[in-house]
Design an enzyme around this catalytic site. Sequence first.
Site, short mmCIF file in Angstrom:
data_model
loop_
_atom_site.label_atom_id
_atom_site.label_comp_id
_atom_site.label_asym_id
_atom_site.label_seq_id
_atom_site.Cartn_x
_atom_site.Cartn_y
_atom_site.Cartn_z
CG ASN A 31 -0.25 0.11 2.53
OD1 ASN A 31 0.97 0.19 2.59
ND2 ASN A 31 -1.02 0.09 3.62
CG LEU A 32 3.22 2.22 -2.73
CD1 LEU A 32 3.03 3.12 -3.95
CD2 LEU A 32 4.61 1.59 -2.76
CG ASP A 50 -4.39 -1.26 3.30
OD1 ASP A 50 -4.29 -2.22 4.11
OD2 ASP A 50 -4.12 -0.09 3.59
CB ALA A 71 2.92 -6.15 3.99
CB ALA A 72 4.53 -5.72 9.22
CE1 TYR A 138 6.92 -4.89 14.06
CE2 TYR A 138 8.65 -5.47 15.62
CZ TYR A 138 8.15 -5.45 14.34
OH TYR A 138 8.89 -6.01 13.32
CB ILE A 178 21.88 3.49 10.68
CG1 ILE A 178 22.57 2.49 11.60
CG2 ILE A 178 22.86 4.07 9.67
CD1 ILE A 178 23.05 1.23 10.90
CB ILE A 194 22.16 9.39 21.50
CG1 ILE A 194 23.18 9.85 20.45
CG2 ILE A 194 22.15 7.88 21.67
CD1 ILE A 194 24.62 9.46 20.75
P1 NAD Z 1 9.28 -1.47 5.52
O1 NAD Z 1 8.42 -0.47 6.20
O2 NAD Z 1 10.35 -0.97 4.59
O3 NAD Z 1 8.40 -2.54 4.74
C1 NAD Z 1 7.05 -2.84 5.03
C2 NAD Z 1 6.25 -2.72 3.75
O4 NAD Z 1 4.91 -3.15 3.98
C3 NAD Z 1 6.19 -1.30 3.21
O5 NAD Z 1 6.51 -1.29 1.83
C4 NAD Z 1 4.73 -0.88 3.45
O6 NAD Z 1 4.29 0.08 2.51
C5 NAD Z 1 4.02 -2.21 3.36
N1 NAD Z 1 2.74 -2.29 4.09
C6 NAD Z 1 2.53 -1.95 5.40
N2 NAD Z 1 1.24 -2.16 5.74
C7 NAD Z 1 0.63 -2.66 4.63
C8 NAD Z 1 -0.71 -3.06 4.35
N3 NAD Z 1 -1.69 -2.98 5.28
N4 NAD Z 1 -1.01 -3.53 3.11
C9 NAD Z 1 -0.05 -3.58 2.14
N5 NAD Z 1 1.23 -3.20 2.35
C10 NAD Z 1 1.57 -2.74 3.59
O7 NAD Z 1 9.95 -2.34 6.69
P2 NAD Z 1 11.08 -3.46 6.65
O8 NAD Z 1 12.15 -3.04 7.57
O9 NAD Z 1 11.42 -3.82 5.26
O10 NAD Z 1 10.33 -4.67 7.35
C11 NAD Z 1 9.83 -5.76 6.60
C12 NAD Z 1 9.29 -6.83 7.54
O11 NAD Z 1 10.33 -7.33 8.39
C13 NAD Z 1 8.18 -6.32 8.47
O12 NAD Z 1 7.23 -7.36 8.62
C14 NAD Z 1 8.90 -6.09 9.78
O13 NAD Z 1 8.03 -6.19 10.87
C15 NAD Z 1 9.94 -7.21 9.75
N6 NAD Z 1 11.11 -6.92 10.56
C16 NAD Z 1 11.98 -5.94 10.19
C17 NAD Z 1 13.11 -5.71 10.96
C18 NAD Z 1 14.13 -4.66 10.60
O14 NAD Z 1 15.09 -4.47 11.34
N7 NAD Z 1 14.00 -3.95 9.48
C19 NAD Z 1 13.34 -6.47 12.12
C20 NAD Z 1 12.43 -7.44 12.48
C21 NAD Z 1 11.33 -7.68 11.68
#
Ligand code: NAD
Length: 306
Positions: A31-32, A50, A71-72, A138, A178, A194
Site C-alpha cells: 500500500n506504499l 491494502d 508487509a507490516a 509490535y 542509523i 541519542i
Molecule cells: P518497511 O516499512 O520498509 O516494509 C514494510 C512494507 O509493507 C512497506 O513497503 C509498506 O508500505 C508495506 N505495508 C505496510 N502495511 C501494509 C498493508 N496494510 N497492506 C499492504 N502493504 C503494507 O519495513 P522493513 O524493515 O522492510 O520490514 C519488513 C518486515 O520485516 C516487516 O514485517 C517487519 O516487521 C519485519 N522486521 C523488520 C526488521 C528490521 O530491522 N528492518 C526487524 C524485524 C522484523
Amino acid sequence: MILVTGGAGFIGSHVVDRLISEGHDVRVIDNLSSGDESFLNRDAEFIKGDLRNYHVAEMALRDVEEVWHIAANPDVRVSSQRPEEIYENNILATYNLLEAMRKRGVDRIIFTSTSTVYGEAKKIPTPEDYPTVPISVYGASKLAGEAMIASYCHTFDMKSWVFRFANVIGRRSRHGVIYDFIIKLKRNPDELEILGNGEQNKSYIYIDDCVSAMFHAVRNAGEAVNIFNIGSEDQVKVRRIAEIVCEEMDLNPVFRFTGGERGWKGDVPVMLLSIERLKSLGWRPDYGSEEAVRKTVQDLLNEGII
Ligand code: NAD
C-alpha cells in the site's frame, strides 16, 4: 507465481530482486505506506493495495503458489502510541491473508517476525525455544501472526517458514537508528540527540546476509512450521553506532543523550539471537554488527537519502 507482500519496502524489495534473479514470476502487493515505488523491481507485477481489506488479499492471491508475507508496520515506537495501527496492519492483515490463502488453496507462507517476540530475554544469545513474552505491542502483534500461521499450517495443511530477525540494516532501509542519526546530522551537524543512554547493546544483520539466510532456510527445512532466528553473532552499542555514523560523515558533533536504559517505550535494551539452528543447516553470516553498521552508513550516504 510468488506473491510478496510489502515488496516495495526495504526487506521486501530485496527479496523480490532475489526471486526475480532466480527466474520466478513475482507479484507484489504493497500500500506504499512506508514502501517506495522506486525500490520495486521492474520485472515484478505490482498491485497497489491494502491487506487490511480481505477482498484485496484474495484478489492478489490469484494463481499464486507461495507467499512471502513481509508487509507490516515495523515501528516499535508507533506501537506504544497507536496500537490500533499495529493491530490492523500486522494482525488483521495477516489473518486476511491466511484466510484468502485457505480459500484459494495456497499452502506455503514465509513470514518475517522479530527478536522482540522474546521481550527481555535473560538468556543471551537467545535460542528459538526460549519463552516468548513480548514487552511491546509490535512484538505481540508479530507473535500473534506466528501463532495464527502455525495454527493454519496444522489445521489446513500449509507449510511455513517463520523468521525472527535481529535489526536488519542496509541499502534502502528507511527507519531505525542509523537512518535517524544520518537525518538528524544532515539537519544539524553540530549536535546529535541519542535516545536513551547509548548503552543499548543489540545485534545488527546486513540485508544481504538476511536474504541469504531466508532462502537457505526455505530450501533446507521442511517441517510444517519452521522457526529460525536470523541475526549476526555479535552486538554493537548505540553509542558506537553514533561514532561510526560520525566517522563516515566526517563530523564531530556533541552527543546529547535523552537518558534511561531504553530509547523508547517497548525498546529491548539488550538483544542477541542464537543462530545455531540455522548454522546447523550450513548457513553463516558474512558480516558482524559493526561491519554491517558501517556498510549501511556508506550505503545510505551513497543513496543520498536527504
Ligand atoms: P518497511 O516499512 O520498509 O516494509 C514494510 C512494507 O509493507 C512497506 O513497503 C509498506 O508500505 C508495506 N505495508 C505496510 N502495511 C501494509 C498493508 N496494510 N497492506 C499492504 N502493504 C503494507 O519495513 P522493513 O524493515 O522492510 O520490514 C519488513 C518486515 O520485516 C516487516 O514485517 C517487519 O516487521 C519485519 N522486521 C523488520 C526488521 C528490521 O530491522 N528492518 C526487524 C524485524 C522484523
